[in-house]
Design a protein around this motif. Structure first.
Motif, PDB file in Angstrom:
ATOM      1  N   SER A   1      13.509   4.153  12.468  1.00  0.00           N
ATOM      2  CA  SER A   1      14.326   3.544  11.424  1.00  0.00           C
ATOM      3  C   SER A   1      14.386   2.027  11.522  1.00  0.00           C
ATOM      4  O   SER A   1      14.601   1.351  10.520  1.00  0.00           O
ATOM      5  CB  SER A   1      15.743   4.128  11.463  1.00  0.00           C
ATOM      6  OG  SER A   1      16.321   3.915  12.746  1.00  0.00           O
ATOM      7  N   SER A   2      14.199   1.469  12.699  1.00  0.00           N
ATOM      8  CA  SER A   2      14.241   0.007  12.847  1.00  0.00           C
ATOM      9  C   SER A   2      12.845  -0.589  13.009  1.00  0.00           C
ATOM     10  O   SER A   2      12.701  -1.731  13.436  1.00  0.00           O
ATOM     11  CB  SER A   2      15.087  -0.359  14.066  1.00  0.00           C
ATOM     12  OG  SER A   2      14.507   0.170  15.255  1.00  0.00           O
ATOM     13  N   TYR A   3      11.845   0.163  12.639  1.00  0.00           N
ATOM     14  CA  TYR A   3      10.464  -0.261  12.809  1.00  0.00           C
ATOM     15  C   TYR A   3       9.838  -0.671  11.485  1.00  0.00           C
ATOM     16  O   TYR A   3      10.294  -0.291  10.409  1.00  0.00           O
ATOM     17  CB  TYR A   3       9.628   0.873  13.412  1.00  0.00           C
ATOM     18  CG  TYR A   3       9.719   0.953  14.919  1.00  0.00           C
ATOM     19  CD1 TYR A   3      10.942   1.174  15.551  1.00  0.00           C
ATOM     20  CD2 TYR A   3       8.584   0.819  15.707  1.00  0.00           C
ATOM     21  CE1 TYR A   3      11.018   1.239  16.931  1.00  0.00           C
ATOM     22  CE2 TYR A   3       8.659   0.890  17.086  1.00  0.00           C
ATOM     23  CZ  TYR A   3       9.873   1.100  17.687  1.00  0.00           C
ATOM     24  OH  TYR A   3       9.946   1.168  19.057  1.00  0.00           O
ATOM     25  N   VAL A   4       8.769  -1.448  11.601  1.00  0.00           N
ATOM     26  CA  VAL A   4       7.877  -1.693  10.479  1.00  0.00           C
ATOM     27  C   VAL A   4       6.623  -0.845  10.713  1.00  0.00           C
ATOM     28  O   VAL A   4       6.114  -0.775  11.832  1.00  0.00           O
ATOM     29  CB  VAL A   4       7.517  -3.191  10.319  1.00  0.00           C
ATOM     30  CG1 VAL A   4       6.886  -3.759  11.578  1.00  0.00           C
ATOM     31  CG2 VAL A   4       6.602  -3.392   9.127  1.00  0.00           C
ATOM     32  N   MET A   5       6.181  -0.177   9.680  1.00  0.00           N
ATOM     33  CA  MET A   5       4.991   0.665   9.735  1.00  0.00           C
ATOM     34  C   MET A   5       3.886  -0.019   8.940  1.00  0.00           C
ATOM     35  O   MET A   5       4.136  -0.574   7.869  1.00  0.00           O
ATOM     36  CB  MET A   5       5.260   2.042   9.138  1.00  0.00           C
ATOM     37  CG  MET A   5       6.440   2.754   9.765  1.00  0.00           C
ATOM     38  SD  MET A   5       6.158   3.210  11.481  1.00  0.00           S
ATOM     39  CE  MET A   5       4.873   4.452  11.295  1.00  0.00           C
TER      40      MET A   5
ATOM     41  N   ALA B   1      -1.549  -3.245   4.777  1.00  0.00           N
ATOM     42  CA  ALA B   1      -0.241  -3.155   4.135  1.00  0.00           C
ATOM     43  C   ALA B   1       0.790  -2.754   5.178  1.00  0.00           C
ATOM     44  O   ALA B   1       0.452  -2.149   6.197  1.00  0.00           O
ATOM     45  CB  ALA B   1      -0.258  -2.148   2.996  1.00  0.00           C
ATOM     46  N   ALA B   2       2.052  -3.084   4.896  1.00  0.00           N
ATOM     47  CA  ALA B   2       3.136  -2.716   5.799  1.00  0.00           C
ATOM     48  C   ALA B   2       4.395  -2.443   5.005  1.00  0.00           C
ATOM     49  O   ALA B   2       4.567  -2.929   3.881  1.00  0.00           O
ATOM     50  CB  ALA B   2       3.392  -3.829   6.821  1.00  0.00           C
ATOM     51  N   ILE B   3       5.287  -1.651   5.612  1.00  0.00           N
ATOM     52  CA  ILE B   3       6.545  -1.307   4.980  1.00  0.00           C
ATOM     53  C   ILE B   3       7.637  -1.250   6.041  1.00  0.00           C
ATOM     54  O   ILE B   3       7.418  -0.745   7.154  1.00  0.00           O
ATOM     55  CB  ILE B   3       6.427   0.043   4.228  1.00  0.00           C
ATOM     56  CG1 ILE B   3       7.700   0.347   3.454  1.00  0.00           C
ATOM     57  CG2 ILE B   3       6.084   1.185   5.188  1.00  0.00           C
ATOM     58  CD1 ILE B   3       7.541   1.505   2.456  1.00  0.00           C
TER      59      ILE B   3
ATOM     60  N   HIS C   1       4.627  -5.335   2.083  1.00  0.00           N
ATOM     61  CA  HIS C   1       3.783  -6.536   2.087  1.00  0.00           C
ATOM     62  C   HIS C   1       2.330  -6.084   2.127  1.00  0.00           C
ATOM     63  O   HIS C   1       2.008  -5.113   2.821  1.00  0.00           O
ATOM     64  CB  HIS C   1       4.097  -7.413   3.305  1.00  0.00           C
ATOM     65  CG  HIS C   1       3.282  -8.661   3.371  1.00  0.00           C
ATOM     66  ND1 HIS C   1       3.454  -9.705   2.476  1.00  0.00           N
ATOM     67  CD2 HIS C   1       2.272  -9.026   4.196  1.00  0.00           C
ATOM     68  CE1 HIS C   1       2.597 -10.657   2.769  1.00  0.00           C
ATOM     69  NE2 HIS C   1       1.861 -10.282   3.807  1.00  0.00           N
ATOM     70  N   TYR C   2       1.473  -6.777   1.371  1.00  0.00           N
ATOM     71  CA  TYR C   2       0.071  -6.379   1.257  1.00  0.00           C
ATOM     72  C   TYR C   2      -0.863  -7.540   1.574  1.00  0.00           C
ATOM     73  O   TYR C   2      -0.533  -8.707   1.335  1.00  0.00           O
ATOM     74  CB  TYR C   2      -0.216  -5.882  -0.164  1.00  0.00           C
ATOM     75  CG  TYR C   2       0.539  -4.635  -0.543  1.00  0.00           C
ATOM     76  CD1 TYR C   2       1.770  -4.713  -1.183  1.00  0.00           C
ATOM     77  CD2 TYR C   2       0.018  -3.371  -0.262  1.00  0.00           C
ATOM     78  CE1 TYR C   2       2.467  -3.567  -1.523  1.00  0.00           C
ATOM     79  CE2 TYR C   2       0.708  -2.220  -0.600  1.00  0.00           C
ATOM     80  CZ  TYR C   2       1.935  -2.326  -1.233  1.00  0.00           C
ATOM     81  OH  TYR C   2       2.616  -1.193  -1.575  1.00  0.00           O
TER      82      TYR C   2
ATOM     83  N   TYR D   1       5.167  -7.793  10.064  1.00  0.00           N
ATOM     84  CA  TYR D   1       4.119  -8.452  10.830  1.00  0.00           C
ATOM     85  C   TYR D   1       2.741  -8.053  10.295  1.00  0.00           C
ATOM     86  O   TYR D   1       2.531  -6.931   9.867  1.00  0.00           O
ATOM     87  CB  TYR D   1       4.213  -8.050  12.301  1.00  0.00           C
ATOM     88  CG  TYR D   1       5.564  -8.304  12.920  1.00  0.00           C
ATOM     89  CD1 TYR D   1       6.438  -7.257  13.200  1.00  0.00           C
ATOM     90  CD2 TYR D   1       5.979  -9.592  13.214  1.00  0.00           C
ATOM     91  CE1 TYR D   1       7.678  -7.480  13.764  1.00  0.00           C
ATOM     92  CE2 TYR D   1       7.219  -9.830  13.781  1.00  0.00           C
ATOM     93  CZ  TYR D   1       8.060  -8.779  14.049  1.00  0.00           C
ATOM     94  OH  TYR D   1       9.284  -9.001  14.600  1.00  0.00           O
ATOM     95  N   THR D   2       1.808  -9.004  10.388  1.00  0.00           N
ATOM     96  CA  THR D   2       0.449  -8.718   9.941  1.00  0.00           C
ATOM     97  C   THR D   2      -0.573  -8.799  11.068  1.00  0.00           C
ATOM     98  O   THR D   2      -1.736  -8.480  10.861  1.00  0.00           O
ATOM     99  CB  THR D   2       0.022  -9.692   8.822  1.00  0.00           C
ATOM    100  OG1 THR D   2       0.049 -11.021   9.344  1.00  0.00           O
ATOM    101  CG2 THR D   2       0.955  -9.599   7.629  1.00  0.00           C
TER     102      THR D   2
END
Length: 125
Positions: free
Chosen positions: A30-34, A49-51, A59-60, A106-107
């Motif tokens: 729940s506190s992560y970016v995937m 991409a990330a969410i 973000h793409y 993060y990218t």
């Protein structure tokens, strides 16, 4: 033990569509970016991409140009990547990844500490 199971990769013709899935287990995200990354033969792994799992903010990469959509299903702990209008240059192994995040997306691959095994996408012309 954290585990990501990716699926959905296969061979398609240019212009076709695919939906990749990444089923996560082993902890609360729940506190992560995937994110989804990809790596073509002879090239570096690149961000797609990330969410944010908690907010749904996305973000793409620039090359996505509206063709790809990342989404998540909280109840199933699954992240998806809908890929439309596929091009031969989209051919790569696609990986899902997770990083702890305070709302930041993060990218850079080195930030992500959990990775799936990858799923192959091949687009023929």
């Amino acid at each position: 033990q954290v585990e990501f199971v990716e699926s959905g990769g296969r061979s398609v013709q240019a212009g076709g569509s695919l939906r990749l899935s990444c089923a996560a287990s082993g902890r609360t995200f729940s506190s992560y970016v995937m994110a989804w990354f990809r790596q073509a033969p002879g090239k570096e792994r690149e961000f797609v991409a990330a969410i944010s799992w908690s907010t749904g903010r996305t973000h793409y990469a620039e090359f996505v140009k509206g063709r790809l959509t990342i989404s998540r299903e909280n109840a199933e702990n699954t992240v998806y990547l809908q890929m439309n209008s596929l091009k031969p240059e989209d051919t790569a192994v696609y990986y899902c990844a997770a990083a702890p995040s305070g709302g930041v997306i993060y990218t850079r691959p080195y930030v992500y500490n959990y990775w799936g095994q990858g799923t192959q996408v091949t687009v023929s012309s």
